[in-house]
Design a protein around this motif. Structure first.
Motif, PDB file in Angstrom:
ATOM      1  N   SER A 157      17.429 -42.334 -49.039  1.00 17.60           N
ATOM      2  CA  SER A 157      17.462 -43.442 -50.000  1.00 17.60           C
ATOM      3  C   SER A 157      16.298 -44.403 -49.801  1.00 17.60           C
ATOM      4  O   SER A 157      15.840 -45.023 -50.769  1.00 17.60           O
ATOM      5  N   ASN A 158      15.806 -44.536 -48.570  1.00 14.20           N
ATOM      6  CA  ASN A 158      14.657 -45.412 -48.331  1.00 14.20           C
ATOM      7  C   ASN A 158      13.366 -44.825 -48.889  1.00 14.20           C
ATOM      8  O   ASN A 158      12.475 -45.573 -49.315  1.00 14.20           O
ATOM      9  N   LEU A 246      12.516 -43.090 -65.721  1.00 14.17           N
ATOM     10  CA  LEU A 246      12.405 -43.023 -64.270  1.00 14.17           C
ATOM     11  C   LEU A 246      11.896 -44.338 -63.694  1.00 14.17           C
ATOM     12  O   LEU A 246      12.237 -44.700 -62.560  1.00 14.17           O
ATOM     13  N   SER A 247      11.084 -45.065 -64.449  1.00 11.68           N
ATOM     14  CA  SER A 247      10.650 -46.375 -63.995  1.00 11.68           C
ATOM     15  C   SER A 247      11.838 -47.335 -63.904  1.00 11.68           C
ATOM     16  O   SER A 247      11.962 -48.102 -62.940  1.00 11.68           O
ATOM     17  N   ASN A 248      12.729 -47.270 -64.903  1.00 13.06           N
ATOM     18  CA  ASN A 248      13.954 -48.075 -64.839  1.00 13.06           C
ATOM     19  C   ASN A 248      14.816 -47.663 -63.656  1.00 13.06           C
ATOM     20  O   ASN A 248      15.402 -48.513 -62.963  1.00 13.06           O
ATOM     21  N   LEU A 249      14.907 -46.355 -63.409  1.00 14.87           N
ATOM     22  CA  LEU A 249      15.701 -45.871 -62.284  1.00 14.87           C
ATOM     23  C   LEU A 249      15.123 -46.357 -60.958  1.00 14.87           C
ATOM     24  O   LEU A 249      15.867 -46.781 -60.062  1.00 14.87           O
ATOM     25  N   SER A 250      13.812 -46.327 -60.832  1.00 10.71           N
ATOM     26  CA  SER A 250      13.182 -46.806 -59.608  1.00 10.71           C
ATOM     27  C   SER A 250      13.461 -48.293 -59.389  1.00 10.71           C
ATOM     28  O   SER A 250      13.735 -48.733 -58.262  1.00 10.71           O
ATOM     29  N   SER A 251      13.419 -49.066 -60.472  1.00 12.97           N
ATOM     30  CA  SER A 251      13.708 -50.504 -60.354  1.00 12.97           C
ATOM     31  C   SER A 251      15.151 -50.737 -59.930  1.00 12.97           C
ATOM     32  O   SER A 251      15.432 -51.608 -59.097  1.00 12.97           O
ATOM     33  N   ARG A 256      19.074 -52.218 -55.795  1.00 14.58           N
ATOM     34  CA  ARG A 256      20.269 -51.955 -55.004  1.00 14.58           C
ATOM     35  C   ARG A 256      19.970 -52.075 -53.511  1.00 14.58           C
ATOM     36  O   ARG A 256      20.787 -52.576 -52.738  1.00 14.58           O
ATOM     37  N   LYS A 257      18.800 -51.625 -53.087  1.00 11.43           N
ATOM     38  CA  LYS A 257      18.430 -51.757 -51.679  1.00 11.43           C
ATOM     39  C   LYS A 257      18.283 -53.219 -51.277  1.00 11.43           C
ATOM     40  O   LYS A 257      18.740 -53.633 -50.195  1.00 11.43           O
ATOM     41  N   MET A 258      17.646 -54.010 -52.133  1.00 11.82           N
ATOM     42  CA  MET A 258      17.497 -55.433 -51.831  1.00 11.82           C
ATOM     43  C   MET A 258      18.850 -56.131 -51.774  1.00 11.82           C
ATOM     44  O   MET A 258      19.105 -56.959 -50.877  1.00 11.82           O
ATOM     45  N   LEU A 259      19.736 -55.790 -52.701  1.00 15.14           N
ATOM     46  CA  LEU A 259      21.062 -56.399 -52.701  1.00 15.14           C
ATOM     47  C   LEU A 259      21.850 -55.997 -51.464  1.00 15.14           C
ATOM     48  O   LEU A 259      22.554 -56.822 -50.865  1.00 15.14           O
ATOM     49  N   ALA A 261      20.590 -55.237 -48.542  1.00 14.75           N
ATOM     50  CA  ALA A 261      20.042 -55.974 -47.402  1.00 14.75           C
ATOM     51  C   ALA A 261      20.525 -57.420 -47.397  1.00 14.75           C
ATOM     52  O   ALA A 261      20.849 -57.975 -46.334  1.00 14.75           O
ATOM     53  N   GLN A 262      20.610 -58.053 -48.569  1.00 11.05           N
ATOM     54  CA  GLN A 262      21.110 -59.418 -48.636  1.00 11.05           C
ATOM     55  C   GLN A 262      22.571 -59.501 -48.222  1.00 11.05           C
ATOM     56  O   GLN A 262      22.980 -60.441 -47.520  1.00 11.05           O
ATOM     57  N   ILE A 263      23.370 -58.511 -48.636  1.00 10.08           N
ATOM     58  CA  ILE A 263      24.791 -58.507 -48.269  1.00 10.08           C
ATOM     59  C   ILE A 263      24.951 -58.336 -46.764  1.00 10.08           C
ATOM     60  O   ILE A 263      25.794 -58.991 -46.127  1.00 10.08           O
ATOM     61  N   LYS A 264      24.146 -57.448 -46.165  1.00 10.98           N
ATOM     62  CA  LYS A 264      24.224 -57.272 -44.719  1.00 10.98           C
ATOM     63  C   LYS A 264      23.865 -58.559 -43.981  1.00 10.98           C
ATOM     64  O   LYS A 264      24.489 -58.902 -42.971  1.00 10.98           O
ATOM     65  N   THR A 265      22.871 -59.270 -44.486  1.00  8.73           N
ATOM     66  CA  THR A 265      22.480 -60.522 -43.847  1.00  8.73           C
ATOM     67  C   THR A 265      23.581 -61.572 -43.969  1.00  8.73           C
ATOM     68  O   THR A 265      23.906 -62.276 -42.991  1.00  8.73           O
ATOM     69  N   MET A 266      24.180 -61.679 -45.153  1.00  9.28           N
ATOM     70  CA  MET A 266      25.201 -62.692 -45.364  1.00  9.28           C
ATOM     71  C   MET A 266      26.504 -62.374 -44.636  1.00  9.28           C
ATOM     72  O   MET A 266      27.245 -63.298 -44.279  1.00  9.28           O
ATOM     73  N   SER A 267      26.801 -61.088 -44.425  1.00 12.38           N
ATOM     74  CA  SER A 267      28.058 -60.703 -43.767  1.00 12.38           C
ATOM     75  C   SER A 267      27.899 -60.463 -42.268  1.00 12.38           C
ATOM     76  O   SER A 267      28.859 -60.046 -41.626  1.00 12.38           O
ATOM     77  N   ALA A 268      26.715 -60.701 -41.724  1.00 18.96           N
ATOM     78  CA  ALA A 268      26.508 -60.445 -40.293  1.00 18.96           C
ATOM     79  C   ALA A 268      27.391 -61.352 -39.439  1.00 18.96           C
ATOM     80  O   ALA A 268      27.984 -60.916 -38.442  1.00 18.96           O
TER      81      ALA A 268
END
Length: 331
Positions: A157-158, A246-251, A256-259, A261-268
């Protein structure tokens, strides 16, 4: 059992309350998500394709719009149904080249080794050691495969958005889709490179692109690969701007990856608090065993004490699972 309840003045009301609360807690812990996987998939396809895929565009024929919707539903059924969950499929998803025979041999070796260790270094009776060795030894290889799948899917996924960007730039520049896939198979990082190489191998033996991408989504069970398979299936049947989709899919994938990461930071902080709360009773019990073994011998040396310990272990497990479910978010 009745004598034990009578001895400690436990009435039917208290017993009924205990059983009811236990059932409610178990139901809350194992309750499934009311939103089905297909509903989630439809919402995410709408986000990926936008008006071009699911909504009627300006000036478009209503018959063409209905045909497009039917093709999308058919593609979603093809990618989401008939997916095997056998141990062989899981090992392929984990990137392991084990056969079923090798997996069984590893499981048997773990069972024998753990049983011997428990018999040699503990005071447990042989039947108990054998049962524990059987349970833990049977679960150890399966847990290893599941953890390998999780790590491999995370690496995929990365790297997958970069592969989508390669396809978008190549298609926008006029290159055929097959050449873009070959470029990914040559230059991308693992495990994206090996998976796209397998996609090329499937096509080289005469398999249609739609079927080959469906097999990719089966080997890599991620929402991103399902979107990719649906996009290519719809595009091959009805046409459309592949680069734009595919450009929309990439966005969407990067968002989703950014979200996540934000959830992991807020729930740490919540996760650390849950770990501390869950480990505190065990630390206190261990300290009492070491500092004052006679004080805690009442729990370990009597029948009612063992029952209390079993109840405490059950409720601790229930509380830990509830806290885990509260702080885990599905993006």
């Amino acid at each position: 059992m009745l004598e034990l309840l009578t001895r400690y003045n436990i009435g039917s009301l208290e017993l009924g309350v205990f059983v009811t609360v236990t059932i409610l807690a178990a139901a809350l812990m194992f309750a499934s998500n009311p939103q089905s996987g297909s509903a989630k998939l439809r919402k995410r396809v709408q986000r990926v394709g936008g008006n071009q895929l699911l909504n009627q565009r300006a000036g478009e024929d209503p018959i063409d719009a209905e045909m497009r919707k039917r093709q999308i539903r058919s593609a979603m059924k093809d990618t989401s149904g008939n997916q095997s969950t056998s141990i062989l499929t899981k090992m392929r998803q984990a990137g392991l080249d084990w056969s079923r025979r090798k997996y069984m041999l590893v499981t048997l070796a773990c069972i024998v080794a753990l049983s011997v260790v428990l018999l040699a270094f503990t005071t447990l009776p042989p039947p108990v050691s054998g049962i524990l060795g059987l349970i833990i030894g049977a679960l150890a290889p399966y847990i290893y495969v599941k953890r390998s799948i999780k790590k491999r899917l995370k690496r995929f996924s990365n790297e997958f958005p970069t592969a989508l960007d390669i396809i978008v730039r190549g298609v926008s520049a006029g290159l055929p889709l097959s050449e873009c896939i070959k470029t990914i198979a040559r230059e991308a990082k693992e495990p994206v490179r090996s998976e796209f190489q397998m996609l090329i191998n499937d096509q080289s033996v005469g398999m249609p692109l739609e079927k080959a991408v469906h097999r990719l989504a089966t080997r890599v069970p991620l929402a991103e690969t399902s979107f990719f398979a649906i996009v290519l299936a719809v595009q091959s049947r009805s046409g459309g701007s592949l680069a734009e989709i595919l450009s929309n899919l990439s966005s969407v994938v990067r968002g989703r990856k950014m979200l996540d990461a934000q959830i992991k930071t807020m729930s740490a902080e919540a996760k650390m608090s849950g770990r501390m709360i869950g480990s505190m009773p065990l630390l206190v019990a261990g300290a009492l065993f070491y500092l004052s073994p006679d004080y805690i011998a009442t729990l370990t040396g009597t029948g009612i004490g063992r029952m209390i310990l079993m109840g405490c272990a059950f409720w601790m497990f229930t509380g830990v699972m509830i806290m885990k479910k509260m702080i885990n978010f599905d993006v």
